[in-house]
Scaffold this motif. Structure first.
Motif, PDB file in Angstrom:
ATOM      1  N   ARG A 208      -9.806   3.124   3.879  1.00 55.39           N
ATOM      2  CA  ARG A 208      -9.639   2.102   4.921  1.00 55.39           C
ATOM      3  C   ARG A 208      -9.922   0.700   4.363  1.00 55.39           C
ATOM      4  N   LYS A 213      -2.003  -0.252   2.833  1.00 60.06           N
ATOM      5  CA  LYS A 213      -1.283   0.646   3.724  1.00 60.06           C
ATOM      6  C   LYS A 213      -1.789   2.057   3.471  1.00 60.06           C
ATOM      7  N   GLY A 226       0.511   3.379   8.273  1.00 60.27           N
ATOM      8  CA  GLY A 226       0.320   2.071   8.853  1.00 60.27           C
ATOM      9  C   GLY A 226      -0.818   1.301   8.234  1.00 60.27           C
ATOM     10  N   GLU A 227      -1.204   0.231   8.915  1.00 54.39           N
ATOM     11  CA  GLU A 227      -2.304  -0.631   8.477  1.00 54.39           C
ATOM     12  C   GLU A 227      -3.608   0.162   8.528  1.00 54.39           C
ATOM     13  N   LYS A 229      -7.048  -0.071   8.932  1.00 60.44           N
ATOM     14  CA  LYS A 229      -8.062  -0.033  10.000  1.00 60.44           C
ATOM     15  C   LYS A 229      -7.475   0.507  11.301  1.00 60.44           C
ATOM     16  N   GLU A 230      -6.261   0.139  11.594  1.00 57.42           N
ATOM     17  CA  GLU A 230      -5.620   0.614  12.809  1.00 57.42           C
ATOM     18  C   GLU A 230      -5.380   2.120  12.738  1.00 57.42           C
ATOM     19  N   LEU A 231      -4.883   2.579  11.587  1.00 60.39           N
ATOM     20  CA  LEU A 231      -4.557   3.993  11.451  1.00 60.39           C
ATOM     21  C   LEU A 231      -5.810   4.865  11.515  1.00 60.39           C
ATOM     22  N   ASN A 233      -9.001   3.917  12.556  1.00 61.25           N
ATOM     23  CA  ASN A 233      -9.845   3.698  13.728  1.00 61.25           C
ATOM     24  C   ASN A 233      -9.147   4.068  15.045  1.00 61.25           C
ATOM     25  N   ASN A 234      -7.807   4.001  15.038  1.00 60.96           N
ATOM     26  CA  ASN A 234      -7.061   4.306  16.266  1.00 60.96           C
ATOM     27  C   ASN A 234      -5.856   5.193  15.961  1.00 60.96           C
ATOM     28  N   LYS A 236      -2.804   7.625  16.187  1.00 62.01           N
ATOM     29  CA  LYS A 236      -1.887   7.840  17.313  1.00 62.01           C
ATOM     30  C   LYS A 236      -1.525   9.315  17.506  1.00 62.01           C
TER      31      LYS A 236
END
Length: 249
Positions: A208, A213, A226-227, A229-231, A233-234, A236
């Motif tokens: 992270r 990426k 994906g990015e 931190k987004e991938l 931490n969140n 999908k």
């Protein structure tokens, strides 16, 4: 233009198990791609295909704009050899020559592959050993080093060939937890120097923090990307959510 381009690659083992199912991604100059996923997801096999250590059944792989393989058809041996010089591979289990000293391990390929004069090869090796904090170990043999030290020598050996891209196959998986930090620090330093890298890792926080990426692989597929931190931490997808539950963030 991407420095690494993987397009629709597929690979099955001899027992018929399809380990890679239509994998595609690009890596740009100076970018760090982190690859995460459960054991058996195809991460290491995919990396080995880029490094020409495994062959694919179909698809295309380009390195620095030159094709290793195009729609399953490989380039000539001479072309593959030249393309391979752009890539450095850091193995899980170090793969140092046990009968050679640290210095000899680093200068051997320089002399025999790049035809670098020995005096110049030694100078390069000593600078790289200083960079990874092992100047005092140049005359030691691999059996005299800790796992973390051996892996740092392995990284220095790869860098000595001046690759444009470094491929890391779970570089900390063979190490005790207290030695893992040594290797992560070296990779972070390379990241600051804008070295292009693909890093297969089980270190989620590291992936992270260092990656530009991240790709999450499972069952031979890219399930999510994906990015960082987004991938992480969140997530999908339910598959990635389940995977991350095993790690403390």
């Amino acid at each position: 233009m991407a420095i690494i381009s993987v397009q629709n690659i597929k690979k099955s083992f001899s027992d018929g198990v399809q380990v890679l199912k239509d994998i595609s991604f690009d890596v740009e100059q100076g970018e760090i791609l982190g690859i995460i996923g459960p054991s058996g997801s195809g991460k290491s096999t995919m990396l080995r295909c880029i490094a020409q250590l495994e062959t694919i059944d179909d698809g295309s792989i380009y390195v620095c704009g030159s094709p290793i393989v195009t729609k399953g058809l490989y380039a000539s041996k001479n072309e593959l050899r030249q393309i391979g010089l752009n890539l450095g591979f850091v193995f899980q289990n170090f793969n140092l020559f046990p009968h050679m000293s640290v210095l000899q391990n680093i200068i051997d390929a320089q002399i025999h592959v790049l035809k670098t004069p020995k005096s110049e090869a030694i100078e390069i090796a000593r600078k790289l050993l200083a960079d990874v904090g092992l100047s005092e170990k140049e005359n030691a043999y691999p059996c005299e080093l800790s796992g973390g030290q051996q892996q740092r020598v392995s990284i220095a050996r790869s860098l000595a060939l001046k690759p444009k891209v470094l491929l890391f196959d779970e570089p900390t998986s063979a190490l005790d937890p207290e030695l893992t930090g040594e290797i992560l620090a070296v990779i972070k330093k390379l990241a600051l120097e804008k070295m292009t890298m693909i890093v297969v890792t089980h270190e989620m926080a590291f992936a992270r923090d260092i990656s530009d990426k991240i790709i999450f692989m499972a069952d031979g597929l890219i399930v999510e990307q994906g990015e960082p931190k987004e991938l992480i931490n969140n997530p999908k997808t339910e598959r990635l959510q389940d995977f991350l539950k095993r790690f403390k963030q």
